[in-house]
Design a protein around this motif. Structure first.
Motif, PDB file in Angstrom:
ATOM      1  N   ILE A 117       0.862  -1.177   0.000  1.00  0.00           N
ATOM      2  CA  ILE A 117       0.000   0.000   0.000  1.00  0.00           C
ATOM      3  C   ILE A 117       0.901   1.230   0.000  1.00  0.00           C
ATOM      4  N   PRO A 118       0.724   2.153  -0.941  1.00  0.00           N
ATOM      5  CA  PRO A 118       1.547   3.365  -0.963  1.00  0.00           C
ATOM      6  C   PRO A 118       1.441   4.134   0.351  1.00  0.00           C
ATOM      7  N   LEU A 119       2.559   4.651   0.839  1.00  0.00           N
ATOM      8  CA  LEU A 119       2.554   5.394   2.094  1.00  0.00           C
ATOM      9  C   LEU A 119       1.601   6.582   2.037  1.00  0.00           C
ATOM     10  N   SER A 120       1.469   7.188   0.874  1.00  0.00           N
ATOM     11  CA  SER A 120       0.595   8.359   0.755  1.00  0.00           C
ATOM     12  C   SER A 120      -0.843   8.027   1.124  1.00  0.00           C
ATOM     13  N   TRP A 121      -1.291   6.801   0.880  1.00  0.00           N
ATOM     14  CA  TRP A 121      -2.664   6.437   1.221  1.00  0.00           C
ATOM     15  C   TRP A 121      -2.873   6.480   2.727  1.00  0.00           C
ATOM     16  N   PHE A 122      -1.857   6.077   3.488  1.00  0.00           N
ATOM     17  CA  PHE A 122      -2.004   6.047   4.947  1.00  0.00           C
ATOM     18  C   PHE A 122      -2.116   7.444   5.545  1.00  0.00           C
ATOM     19  N   VAL A 123      -1.612   8.447   4.840  1.00  0.00           N
ATOM     20  CA  VAL A 123      -1.716   9.822   5.336  1.00  0.00           C
ATOM     21  C   VAL A 123      -3.178  10.216   5.526  1.00  0.00           C
ATOM     22  N   LEU A 124      -4.072   9.675   4.728  1.00  0.00           N
ATOM     23  CA  LEU A 124      -5.483  10.064   4.745  1.00  0.00           C
ATOM     24  C   LEU A 124      -6.226   9.523   5.959  1.00  0.00           C
ATOM     25  N   PHE A 125      -5.621   8.563   6.684  1.00  0.00           N
ATOM     26  CA  PHE A 125      -6.333   7.859   7.749  1.00  0.00           C
ATOM     27  C   PHE A 125      -5.615   7.984   9.082  1.00  0.00           C
ATOM     28  N   HIS A 126      -6.407   7.891  10.163  1.00  0.00           N
ATOM     29  CA  HIS A 126      -5.878   7.824  11.518  1.00  0.00           C
ATOM     30  C   HIS A 126      -6.299   6.504  12.148  1.00  0.00           C
ATOM     31  N   GLU A 127      -5.583   6.114  13.200  1.00  0.00           N
ATOM     32  CA  GLU A 127      -5.847   4.817  13.819  1.00  0.00           C
ATOM     33  C   GLU A 127      -7.225   4.756  14.487  1.00  0.00           C
ATOM     34  N   ASP A 128      -7.825   5.909  14.781  1.00  0.00           N
ATOM     35  CA  ASP A 128      -9.136   5.895  15.423  1.00  0.00           C
ATOM     36  C   ASP A 128     -10.289   6.040  14.427  1.00  0.00           C
ATOM     37  N   ASP A 129     -10.013   5.972  13.122  1.00  0.00           N
ATOM     38  CA  ASP A 129     -11.076   5.998  12.121  1.00  0.00           C
ATOM     39  C   ASP A 129     -11.906   4.724  12.208  1.00  0.00           C
ATOM     40  N   GLU A 130     -13.126   4.810  11.679  1.00  0.00           N
ATOM     41  CA  GLU A 130     -13.994   3.639  11.620  1.00  0.00           C
ATOM     42  C   GLU A 130     -13.345   2.564  10.752  1.00  0.00           C
ATOM     43  N   TYR A 131     -13.439   1.313  11.184  1.00  0.00           N
ATOM     44  CA  TYR A 131     -12.926   0.230  10.356  1.00  0.00           C
ATOM     45  C   TYR A 131     -13.837  -0.985  10.480  1.00  0.00           C
ATOM     46  N   GLU A 132     -13.740  -1.868   9.511  1.00  0.00           N
ATOM     47  CA  GLU A 132     -14.558  -3.068   9.463  1.00  0.00           C
ATOM     48  C   GLU A 132     -13.681  -4.236   9.035  1.00  0.00           C
ATOM     49  N   VAL A 133     -13.838  -5.361   9.707  1.00  0.00           N
ATOM     50  CA  VAL A 133     -13.064  -6.562   9.428  1.00  0.00           C
ATOM     51  C   VAL A 133     -13.987  -7.615   8.837  1.00  0.00           C
ATOM     52  N   HIS A 134     -13.553  -8.259   7.764  1.00  0.00           N
ATOM     53  CA  HIS A 134     -14.330  -9.321   7.122  1.00  0.00           C
ATOM     54  C   HIS A 134     -13.595 -10.635   7.309  1.00  0.00           C
ATOM     55  N   ASP A 136       2.056   4.922  12.585  1.00  0.00           N
ATOM     56  CA  ASP A 136       3.501   5.105  12.482  1.00  0.00           C
ATOM     57  C   ASP A 136       3.846   6.267  11.552  1.00  0.00           C
ATOM     58  N   LEU A 137       3.124   6.369  10.440  1.00  0.00           N
ATOM     59  CA  LEU A 137       3.410   7.443   9.499  1.00  0.00           C
ATOM     60  C   LEU A 137       3.094   8.803  10.112  1.00  0.00           C
ATOM     61  N   ARG A 138       1.969   8.897  10.821  1.00  0.00           N
ATOM     62  CA  ARG A 138       1.611  10.165  11.458  1.00  0.00           C
ATOM     63  C   ARG A 138       2.650  10.545  12.518  1.00  0.00           C
ATOM     64  N   HIS A 139       3.083   9.579  13.320  1.00  0.00           N
ATOM     65  CA  HIS A 139       4.094   9.860  14.331  1.00  0.00           C
ATOM     66  C   HIS A 139       5.428  10.245  13.699  1.00  0.00           C
TER      67      HIS A 139
END
Length: 284
Positions: free
Chosen positions: A153-170, A247-250
């Motif tokens: 996954i490109p690092l730039s994609w992770f910039v858009l998200f934070h660890e406390d965002d909504e997520y769903e596991v399948h 990690d990217l945000r930190h």
């Protein structure tokens, strides 16, 4: 081990993730709105399985031809709770024809011509070009709602998200099939603007700064009321639970604070986490 796609299928040769933009109904043309309103709503898992089934059917053709033929457009959907307390639904078109053309071009650039011709024969490419609606293809290519990455996954994609965002596991039984993160368009743009400001001040020559510029140009074409999704796809089995966004945000925060030791440590954690998928990519 190579991850499997959702549903009762055999193993595929690549693990992919997708970054999708879901837009409000009003953002689409009349013909698209008609399809959306007349189609049954599918869950995220059902949409993934539908797309996988279509891919599998193309793969199993007697004559090698990976392009969509008469497959109708379909739309994924996601429902969010707005600031007004009401539920709002957003939609993402599959755009299979445009995405198949892009995938073919990427494959052609990534392998020897004789191998590419076996997988995507010239006759299939010619037939697909004749089937395509040139105007529709041009529109989809300039307004493509889905970006796909293979074996990472490109690092730039992770910039858009934070660890406390909504997520769903399948999961299916004890098998992890995919994970998705969701955030609003506004939050994603704010996070990207901050990251770019940090990088332009402290590390303007990094590849991440260029990637974010390209990502920002892509996002400019979408409705500001959209929802953005990061779907780990079959990569989830290899890396989840994943702290990459954190990690990217930190790391960026450390860079802004001129704490180069902490910034380097965050980058090492990111690099080590994605080392396994990169090795699998080379093995395939």
């Amino acid at each position: 081990m190579i991850p499997k796609i959702s549903g009762p299928h055999e193993e595929l040769t690549a693990a992919t993730a997708n970054l999708r933009v879901y837009e409000p109904l009003s953002a689409f043309e009349d013909w698209a709105q008609s399809i959306i309103l007349s189609s049954p709503k599918r869950s995220w898992q059902q949409a993934n399985e539908l797309e996988a089934n279509l891919l599998w059917a193309r793969t199993l053709r007697k004559i090698s031809d990976p392009f969509p033929h008469d497959e109708p457009e379909f739309f994924r959907s996601v429902t969010i709770l707005g600031h007004d307390g009401a539920e709002h639904t957003r939609y993402c078109p599959a755009q299979l024809q445009a995405r198949s053309v892009l995938a073919s071009e990427q494959a052609e650039n990534a392998m020897r011509s004789e191998v590419f011709d076996l997988l995507v024969p010239p006759a299939a490419r010619s037939a697909n070009a004749a089937r395509l609606d040139a105007n529709r293809l041009a529109v989809d290519l300039t307004h493509l709602n889905t970006r796909t990455a293979t074996w990472g996954i490109p690092l730039s994609w992770f910039v858009l998200f934070h660890e406390d965002d909504e997520y769903e596991v399948h999961q299916e039984g004890d098998k992890l099939r995919s994970v998705r993160l969701l955030t609003t368009f506004g939050q994603a743009v704010e996070r990207m603007a901050w990251a770019m400001q940090v990088l332009v001040t402290h590390a303007p020559q990094t590849p991440l700064f260029e990637e974010l510029g390209q990502l920002g140009s892509w996002l400019e074409g979408f409705d500001p009321e959209s929802v953005i999704e990061l779907d780990y796809g079959t990569l989830a089995e290899l890396v989840w639970p994943d702290d990459s966004a954190n990690d990217l945000r930190h790391g960026l925060q450390a860079l802004e604070d001129e704490d180069l030791t902490s910034a380097a440590a965050a980058y090492r954690r990111l690099a080590n986490r994605w080392l396994g998928p990169r090795h699998l990519a080379r093995a395939n």
